[in-house]
Design an enzyme around this catalytic site. Sequence first.
Site, PDB file in Angstrom:
ATOM      1  N   ASP A 117       0.844  -1.187   0.000  1.00  0.00           N
ATOM      2  CA  ASP A 117       0.000   0.000   0.000  1.00  0.00           C
ATOM      3  C   ASP A 117       0.887   1.247   0.000  1.00  0.00           C
ATOM      4  O   ASP A 117       1.836   1.349   0.782  1.00  0.00           O
ATOM      5  CB  ASP A 117      -0.886  -0.022   1.248  1.00  0.00           C
ATOM      6  CG  ASP A 117      -1.820   1.160   1.320  1.00  0.00           C
ATOM      7  OD1 ASP A 117      -2.704   1.266   0.458  1.00  0.00           O
ATOM      8  OD2 ASP A 117      -1.666   1.979   2.245  1.00  0.00           O
ATOM      9  N   GLU A 133       1.667   0.237  -4.989  1.00  0.00           N
ATOM     10  CA  GLU A 133       1.216   1.523  -5.502  1.00  0.00           C
ATOM     11  C   GLU A 133       2.427   2.448  -5.587  1.00  0.00           C
ATOM     12  O   GLU A 133       2.994   2.826  -4.567  1.00  0.00           O
ATOM     13  CB  GLU A 133       0.166   2.129  -4.576  1.00  0.00           C
ATOM     14  CG  GLU A 133      -1.140   1.360  -4.546  1.00  0.00           C
ATOM     15  CD  GLU A 133      -2.138   2.006  -3.601  1.00  0.00           C
ATOM     16  OE1 GLU A 133      -3.214   2.423  -4.069  1.00  0.00           O
ATOM     17  OE2 GLU A 133      -1.837   2.085  -2.400  1.00  0.00           O
TER      18      GLU A 133
END
Length: 719
Positions: A409, A438
């Site tokens: 994340d 990400e």
Amino acid sequence: MAIGQFSAHLMSPTTIRVVLYSDQYHYENAAITIYRTNDELVSFKIKSTVKQYKVTIVKLELKKAFELGECYLINIQNYGQAYLNVNHATTFANFDRDFYYEGELGALYTREKTTFRLWAPLASQVILKYKPEGGTSFLLRPMTRIENGAYEVTLDGNQDKTKYIYVVLNSGIASEVTDPYAKASSANGLFSYVINLSKIKVADNRDKLPLFTQPTEAIIYETSIRDQTNDERTDIVHKGTFYGFLEKGRKVKGLYPAGFDYITALGVTHLQLLPVTDFKTVDENDRWRLYNWGYDPQQYFVPEGSYARDADDPYNRVEDMMLLVSKLHEKGIRVILDVVYNHVYEHETSVFEKVVPNYYFRKHEDGTISSGSGCGNDFATERPMVRRLVVEAATYLVEQFNIDGYRFDLMGLIDIETIKQIEKNVKALKPDFLMYGEGWEMNTPYPNKLLAHHSNARVMPGVGFFNDSFRDILKGPGFAEHLHEKGYVLGAKNYRDGFCFAYGGSVLNTTFAPRFKSANQSLNYVECHDNGVLVDKMAVSNKDEPVDVHLKRLMSLNTLVMLAFGIPFFHRGQEFGLSKFGDLNSYKSSDRVNQFAYTLAYKRQEFVEYFKEIVLLRKECKFLHTSEPQAIKDLITFHKLSNGGLHIEYNPEKDLAPFKTFNVFINVHSKPLFVKLAAPQKVILNSFGYIAARSEETIEQAMIPPYSVIVLGTRLKEE
């Protein structure tokens, strides 16, 4: 300003700053003394005094440098006392060098004894507060400060299932904290537990997994433990839990596979689970009261208790998570965990801030905590002991739970060195381990060139990145202010050149400069848990089209994600057009918004079956796994067709097994396209699925229906 307020802070190993707040008191009439906790006087001299309106600032110089582990009490005659605040010591030049602890941390269990060890370099005292299994009250044991700021104590005997916390004294303030390195805990993380991990006997079933040689062989499906198992119309018994996820033979309305059977029938190679390590905002004793995806981490080594059958049983959550991975391995599916190492739930109440104040969170030069994550507490992964915690947590999950991959994340907030150390450790355990995240560039004070975002992809060739340009080119932006904008497959024909770049893995120097070193780094997706889902976007961007057209476009998008060079990634329910009722950020919305609706999957089962067919196509066509830029360039040629259509021709001189020729045709328009073929072709894929083996009919002219993708070609002759 009331009389009797002052503070004292250690500003360097030999400097203390005292700040007095008073509109009445005259400092020059008072004497300052400093005591250690044993009432021993500490020598110093006053270096300067600065008087301002209602504030007096006094700078003291110690004759002997302050040693962490001490506790100083500052006394001002007739004014009061205050403990010396030493939190600023974490910024001292040699702090990371002098206080890096290499020994093992946590509760180190053997049947004969357990050693408890905590890194708390600022603390003047640490006490173990514990209750053995069957005990009626908590006991206290002072811990001994050892090298590099660690504290330890050993309890003899078998301490299995001993409940414990630490009492940490920092700058005169006592805090009760759980163990940052604990492997098990009570419900809601109120207490840590000692457990004997060797007692848990679960087969890893690695031998059941098919060979996996490169990232582009992966077909990833993202879901949540809770979302996939909580539909009340199924007969899943343990809804919302690890165990409910692994229940076999479950159905919706007694008709259609649910849970484990539904997932394993899709044929995907990897299952990505939303966070499953302990998070804060779901009450583990009342799991249905609140909903949350789990991007609010609390403990990095402990599985989430709301996913356990018994959150207060320290073994249950560990064993059930291991069982789920084992059962998925048995079906040939690898497991990827979504891990959140860029922030915690809230820094001021976190165990990290209480154990070592002013250390674990990244700050700006003005002292404010960085909020690149939007959560107000970016984890300072570049600091050695923070990095160590993250790397050890990531390594432990692989060792204990046999995890096969990580989705990071907001990976762009994590420093490159931390990601590389994780990669080194996990790939030593599993060479085929998959890592991606990400890669957005976030506003955080650590140097941009040292962060693990997509602009630095070339220095992390073994790490993949969510390809947001692929997403936006194919479907259009998904944020609220851009929902009306269409991508290529939703009808924006001017995106065709960009589509060619995206389809090629974003590695060819064509429309745009290459984003990645190889297609192994490109996570190709058009929907994930974040933002709105495809059918909800089309309800805005393509509002003049009926739902059946939206579903045709959905089928085309899924097909192109599967065919494109890179790693195909799909969100739960994307295969049949599951809606979130327009919710663009459903991280805490409700079970109704987020749950997997099995009745709709049953109603639209032709879309589910089509998804299984394109999964099979990608698996059988190894040339679709091509990853190197030159090889991709040599493999495909793009031909523009009328009305924004496209023909992707695969080089017949290359190995296209099991086919001799392979051609992809795309029509994003409302009218059919007619194409005269250079040689007779056979239908490989159309809206009825992967039909190459079911039909011998060849055609010389192709009709590509509106809003569709079809594949034509010829098979290799039977030997």
